[in-house]
Design a protein around this motif. Structure first.
Motif, PDB file in Angstrom:
ATOM      1  N   ILE A 246       0.840  -1.218  -0.145  1.00 14.75           N
ATOM      2  CA  ILE A 246      -0.115   0.040  -0.285  1.00 14.75           C
ATOM      3  C   ILE A 246       0.857   1.291   0.267  1.00 14.75           C
ATOM      4  O   ILE A 246       1.849   1.377   0.897  1.00 14.75           O
ATOM      5  N   PHE A 247       0.762   1.978  -0.990  1.00 12.39           N
ATOM      6  CA  PHE A 247       1.297   3.215  -0.818  1.00 12.39           C
ATOM      7  C   PHE A 247       0.380   4.539  -0.295  1.00 12.39           C
ATOM      8  O   PHE A 247      -0.429   4.778  -1.409  1.00 12.39           O
ATOM      9  N   PRO A 248      -0.467   5.088   0.729  1.00 18.33           N
ATOM     10  CA  PRO A 248      -1.027   5.585   0.912  1.00 18.33           C
ATOM     11  C   PRO A 248      -0.969   7.105   0.399  1.00 18.33           C
ATOM     12  O   PRO A 248       0.444   7.449  -0.038  1.00 18.33           O
ATOM     13  N   ARG A 249      -2.074   7.885   0.087  1.00 15.46           N
ATOM     14  CA  ARG A 249      -1.866   8.997  -0.370  1.00 15.46           C
ATOM     15  C   ARG A 249      -0.911  10.017  -0.294  1.00 15.46           C
ATOM     16  O   ARG A 249      -1.201  10.371   1.039  1.00 15.46           O
ATOM     17  N   GLY A 250      -0.111  10.374  -0.551  1.00 17.74           N
ATOM     18  CA  GLY A 250       0.360  11.950  -0.171  1.00 17.74           C
ATOM     19  C   GLY A 250       1.204  11.399   0.870  1.00 17.74           C
ATOM     20  O   GLY A 250       1.856  12.383   2.020  1.00 17.74           O
ATOM     21  N   ARG A 251       1.680  10.437   0.437  1.00 14.44           N
ATOM     22  CA  ARG A 251       2.873   9.825   1.982  1.00 14.44           C
ATOM     23  C   ARG A 251       3.761   9.204   1.384  1.00 14.44           C
ATOM     24  O   ARG A 251       3.645   8.233   0.364  1.00 14.44           O
ATOM     25  N   ARG A 252       4.440   9.390   1.978  1.00 14.72           N
ATOM     26  CA  ARG A 252       5.632   8.236   1.331  1.00 14.72           C
ATOM     27  C   ARG A 252       6.285   6.871   2.530  1.00 14.72           C
ATOM     28  O   ARG A 252       7.093   6.597   1.793  1.00 14.72           O
ATOM     29  N   ASP A 253       5.420   6.313   3.205  1.00 14.33           N
ATOM     30  CA  ASP A 253       5.248   5.541   4.103  1.00 14.33           C
ATOM     31  C   ASP A 253       4.677   4.613   3.534  1.00 14.33           C
ATOM     32  O   ASP A 253       3.591   4.332   4.517  1.00 14.33           O
TER      33      ASP A 253
END
Ligand SMILES: Nc1ncnc2c1ncn2[C@@H]1O[C@H](COP(=O)(O)OP(=O)(O)OP(=O)(O)O)[C@@H](O)[C@H]1O
Ligand SMILES: [Mg+2]
Length: 364
Positions: A246-253
């Motif tokens: 999962i690549f959360p929207r607007g985050r790099r973690d």
């Protein structure tokens, strides 16, 4: 809070039958689409309060190990075949554990084997695999070799290529002890915790080896069922889940998450009756779809046999390898080196596997 049931969305038997045949990323996506799942951006897992923001009656994406910052630990494998070796070793351990737990059920004061080799000798009656070719031609030796060949059937590694999607899928199946549905999140999906540390007859100790496969797969799924005679008070049935990056929207973690049916992390499951109807026996199956073999791509269809023999030089147990329509038993290079003189230098290192997609170059 009540757990979310597969039966709220689908007929369990056809669903689990279909789910256990899914070998491509699109198969998995269409399965997940039949379930009520809260989109990942609508649920932020909180280790302290996982029930916060949980939508009752829906499945949710929960971080593997119930640890939001799991990406670093999952991405630790150096070469794409290493996660396959980790899963294969887990399968061998599951076969040993099945035999050990059954021994304990008969007499729980039986001392445990002091090493994995001692366990193999005690439970399966075969020596280290590199010894097999050196055995003489007596009926007894032939019997031991036949036993080894037969044991390989309980652990199967498959490499599948989807021509349309041009993607590989790696499947590892064992007929071992399995895990009860309610414990899958604490075992198969745990990170940094292991059930093996006090068991000198097993190998695993870090509790993260198997998870490295998620990092090289677009989607993974697992199904597991504990041997019904070894439930230890847990409920019979089969647990199933999908794991994705999962690549959360607007985050790099970024993180790796699986479908859970309850904020405590349990996975979706079918009942004993439905597992029986779907023909699911005890053991564990992991399917890693959209597997990235890195540079070299399609060469893996010819190289997986050599790579597995190399990485697992003298494995505890042999296993079957299926590449497309071709199959072989992997005994390790220790066995193959012992075999050479007695077989008159036959080209044993050149087991031929076909290209799985007409000889075109890989994706890299
Ligand atoms: N094939 C399997 N059958 C049953 N249980 C399994 C299987 N594979 C893994 N497990 C469970 O999942 C846990 C995590 O497996 P994982 O490979 O990540 O760690 P490990 O084997 O304990 O240690 P290591 O990191 O050294 O491999 C194991 O401790 C075991 O409880
Ligand atoms: Mg392991």
């Amino acid at each position: 809070m009540k757990e979310t049931l597969l039966t709220d969305f689908v007929e369990p038997v056809p669903f689990i039958k279909k789910a256990t045949k899914a070998t491509s990323t699109t198969d998995i996506e269409s399965l997940v689409a039949t379930l009520g799942v809260t989109p990942e951006q609508d649920y932020a897992f909180d280790e302290e309060k996982p029930e916060r923001g949980w939508h009752s009656g829906k499945f949710h994406w929960v971080p593997v190990g119930r640890e939001r910052g799991n990406a670093g630990r999952i991405k630790h494998a150096n070469y794409p075949v290493n996660p396959i070796a980790e899963r294969t070793i887990n399968g061998m351990e599951a076969l040993i554990e099945l035999a050990r737990q059954r021994e304990m059920a008969r007499n729980n004061s039986t001392p445990a084997p002091k090493s994995p080799r001692e366990a193999i000798d005690r439970y399966f009656g075969i020596p280290a695999l590199d010894v097999l070719p050196k055995l003489d031609n007596s009926t007894q030796s032939k019997g031991i070799r036949a036993k080894a060949r037969d044991l390989a059937r309980q652990l199967r590694l498959r490499l599948v290529f989807d021509k349309t999607l041009r993607e590989f899928t790696v499947i590892i199946e064992d007929d071992g002890v399995g895990q009860p549905p309610a414990l899958i999140h604490k075992t198969l999906l745990s990170l940094g915790s292991t059930t093996k540390a006090d068991k000198l007859y097993l190998i695993g100790v870090f509790g993260q080896g198997g998870s490295s496969a998620y990092a090289v797969s677009k989607y993974s799924w697992l199904v597991s069922r504990r041997a019904p005679d070894l439930l230890g008070g847990e409920t019979d049935g089969a647990g199933w889940t999908v794991i994705k990056h999962i690549f959360p929207r607007g985050r790099r973690d970024d993180y790796f998450a699986y479908l859970a049916c309850h904020p405590d992390g349990r996975v979706p499951f079918v009942s004993k009756v439905d597992a029986d109807k779907a023909g699911l026996a005890h053991g564990t199956r992991f399917v890693h779809a959209g597997y990235d073999f890195g540079r070299g791509g399609s060469a893996i269809t010819r190289q997986l046999y050599q790579s597995m023999n190399h990485v697992l030089y003298n494995p505890l147990l042999p296993f079957e390898l299926y590449v497309g329509p071709t199959s072989a038993v992997v005994y390790g290079n220790g066995y193959r080196l012992s075999s050479l003189p007695s077989r008159g230098n036959l080209p044993l290192f050149d087991k031929a596997f076909p290209e799985l997609h007409g000889g075109t170059r890989g994706r890299s």
